[in-house]
Design a protein around this motif. Sequence first.
Motif, PDB file in Angstrom:
ATOM      1  N   ASP A  81       0.916  -3.902 -12.837  1.00  0.00           N
ATOM      2  CA  ASP A  81       1.943  -4.952 -12.868  1.00  0.00           C
ATOM      3  C   ASP A  81       2.177  -5.573 -11.495  1.00  0.00           C
ATOM      4  O   ASP A  81       3.109  -6.360 -11.316  1.00  0.00           O
ATOM      5  N   LEU A  82       1.353  -5.194 -10.513  1.00  0.00           N
ATOM      6  CA  LEU A  82       1.308  -5.735  -9.157  1.00  0.00           C
ATOM      7  C   LEU A  82       2.409  -5.202  -8.240  1.00  0.00           C
ATOM      8  O   LEU A  82       2.233  -5.152  -7.035  1.00  0.00           O
ATOM      9  N   GLY A  83       3.562  -4.824  -8.775  1.00  0.00           N
ATOM     10  CA  GLY A  83       4.604  -4.223  -7.958  1.00  0.00           C
ATOM     11  C   GLY A  83       5.256  -5.152  -6.960  1.00  0.00           C
ATOM     12  O   GLY A  83       5.765  -4.710  -5.924  1.00  0.00           O
ATOM     13  N   LEU A  84       5.272  -6.452  -7.253  1.00  0.00           N
ATOM     14  CA  LEU A  84       5.908  -7.399  -6.341  1.00  0.00           C
ATOM     15  C   LEU A  84       7.424  -7.341  -6.474  1.00  0.00           C
ATOM     16  O   LEU A  84       7.965  -6.935  -7.503  1.00  0.00           O
ATOM     17  N   TRP A  85       8.094  -7.760  -5.425  1.00  0.00           N
ATOM     18  CA  TRP A  85       9.556  -7.835  -5.410  1.00  0.00           C
ATOM     19  C   TRP A  85       9.942  -9.270  -5.765  1.00  0.00           C
ATOM     20  O   TRP A  85       9.871 -10.172  -4.930  1.00  0.00           O
ATOM     21  N   LYS A  86      10.336  -9.473  -6.995  1.00  0.00           N
ATOM     22  CA  LYS A  86      10.471 -10.814  -7.561  1.00  0.00           C
ATOM     23  C   LYS A  86      11.411 -11.728  -6.780  1.00  0.00           C
ATOM     24  O   LYS A  86      11.194 -12.943  -6.716  1.00  0.00           O
ATOM     25  N   GLU A  92       7.822 -12.374   2.973  1.00  0.00           N
ATOM     26  CA  GLU A  92       8.581 -11.144   3.168  1.00  0.00           C
ATOM     27  C   GLU A  92       7.844  -9.925   2.621  1.00  0.00           C
ATOM     28  O   GLU A  92       8.069  -8.795   3.071  1.00  0.00           O
ATOM     29  N   HIS A  93       6.966 -10.142   1.652  1.00  0.00           N
ATOM     30  CA  HIS A  93       6.179  -9.029   1.134  1.00  0.00           C
ATOM     31  C   HIS A  93       5.287  -8.428   2.211  1.00  0.00           C
ATOM     32  O   HIS A  93       4.904  -7.249   2.115  1.00  0.00           O
ATOM     33  N   SER A 130      -1.413 -12.154  -8.114  1.00  0.00           N
ATOM     34  CA  SER A 130      -2.519 -11.221  -7.899  1.00  0.00           C
ATOM     35  C   SER A 130      -3.007 -11.276  -6.462  1.00  0.00           C
ATOM     36  O   SER A 130      -3.260 -10.241  -5.828  1.00  0.00           O
ATOM     37  N   ARG A 131      -3.132 -12.480  -5.939  1.00  0.00           N
ATOM     38  CA  ARG A 131      -3.594 -12.643  -4.556  1.00  0.00           C
ATOM     39  C   ARG A 131      -2.587 -12.080  -3.559  1.00  0.00           C
ATOM     40  O   ARG A 131      -2.959 -11.456  -2.561  1.00  0.00           O
ATOM     41  N   LEU A 132      -1.294 -12.288  -3.821  1.00  0.00           N
ATOM     42  CA  LEU A 132      -0.267 -11.761  -2.928  1.00  0.00           C
ATOM     43  C   LEU A 132      -0.294 -10.235  -2.906  1.00  0.00           C
ATOM     44  O   LEU A 132      -0.156  -9.620  -1.842  1.00  0.00           O
ATOM     45  N   ALA A 133      -0.468  -9.622  -4.059  1.00  0.00           N
ATOM     46  CA  ALA A 133      -0.505  -8.159  -4.115  1.00  0.00           C
ATOM     47  C   ALA A 133      -1.637  -7.602  -3.260  1.00  0.00           C
ATOM     48  O   ALA A 133      -1.468  -6.603  -2.551  1.00  0.00           O
ATOM     49  N   VAL A 134      -2.809  -8.247  -3.305  1.00  0.00           N
ATOM     50  CA  VAL A 134      -3.941  -7.794  -2.503  1.00  0.00           C
ATOM     51  C   VAL A 134      -3.702  -8.085  -1.027  1.00  0.00           C
ATOM     52  O   VAL A 134      -3.987  -7.248  -0.158  1.00  0.00           O
ATOM     53  N   PHE A 147      -6.560  -0.106  -6.226  1.00  0.00           N
ATOM     54  CA  PHE A 147      -6.230  -1.352  -6.921  1.00  0.00           C
ATOM     55  C   PHE A 147      -6.502  -1.208  -8.421  1.00  0.00           C
ATOM     56  O   PHE A 147      -7.596  -0.813  -8.824  1.00  0.00           O
ATOM     57  N   ASP A 148      -5.525  -1.570  -9.236  1.00  0.00           N
ATOM     58  CA  ASP A 148      -5.707  -1.583 -10.684  1.00  0.00           C
ATOM     59  C   ASP A 148      -6.008  -3.012 -11.127  1.00  0.00           C
ATOM     60  O   ASP A 148      -5.133  -3.865 -11.120  1.00  0.00           O
ATOM     61  N   GLU A 149      -7.261  -3.273 -11.485  1.00  0.00           N
ATOM     62  CA  GLU A 149      -7.732  -4.607 -11.894  1.00  0.00           C
ATOM     63  C   GLU A 149      -7.359  -5.673 -10.855  1.00  0.00           C
ATOM     64  O   GLU A 149      -6.646  -6.631 -11.155  1.00  0.00           O
TER      65      GLU A 149
END
Length: 223
Positions: A81-86, A92-93, A130-134, A147-149
């Motif tokens: 689910d990427l784990g971003l802080w919405k 800031e991430h 997706s790009r931000l998570a990476v 990394f999951d997918e």
Amino acid sequence: MAMSDVLFELLNVTQLTGGVVRLRNITTKIHPGVTAVLGPSGAGKTTLLNLLVGYEKPTSGEVRQNVSATHKLPYFWVPFDLGLWKQHKVIEHLTVLGVNEQKAGEWLKEFDLEEQAAQKASTLSQGQASRLAVARALASEAPLLIFDEPLVHVGPKRMPHYWTVITHYLKERKASLIFSTHDPIIAASFADHGLFLDEGTVQGSGAMDDVLMQVEGGGQNAP
């Protein structure tokens, strides 16, 4: 980072969720380098990664982690689910990890997110998220990435560039990567080692080329 020749060892691991068997009697080792965890939807890929990072505990069996690190983060995990802080801004991430704004901006530029730097994560498209998570994972400078997918929602046109950025990071930092994918082409292009799951069991493991031959050729361990 000091690493043994085995990052993770799973011994007779079975995982049940709501009475459903997600993994069944898994015994395998994951070595340093780039490892692709392959398999169709529902094969158990996400469950396996969740066990590696300790997000889930096995119903039975044991997961041994042989990673020791002096770095502030022994590994960085990007969940499905990427784990971003919405409600946090894109930049800031990265800055929350201690990355200065200039370096954070450079990472965002690598992943074509510089124009979204001031946006909240909740406003991003799936591909941008997706790009931000990476990008956040690489900015962490962790010696092991899980990394999951990764980049699953990214279009094929820019995909090679983002993988080049990931590969450069791994070489520069002598880091390792474990990633799940349903795409054998991505696995063949970027992974040294492969682990093929189907219906919660290991159907092939070893050098990536050998695993793909087993799977595609219907070898002894193929599904």
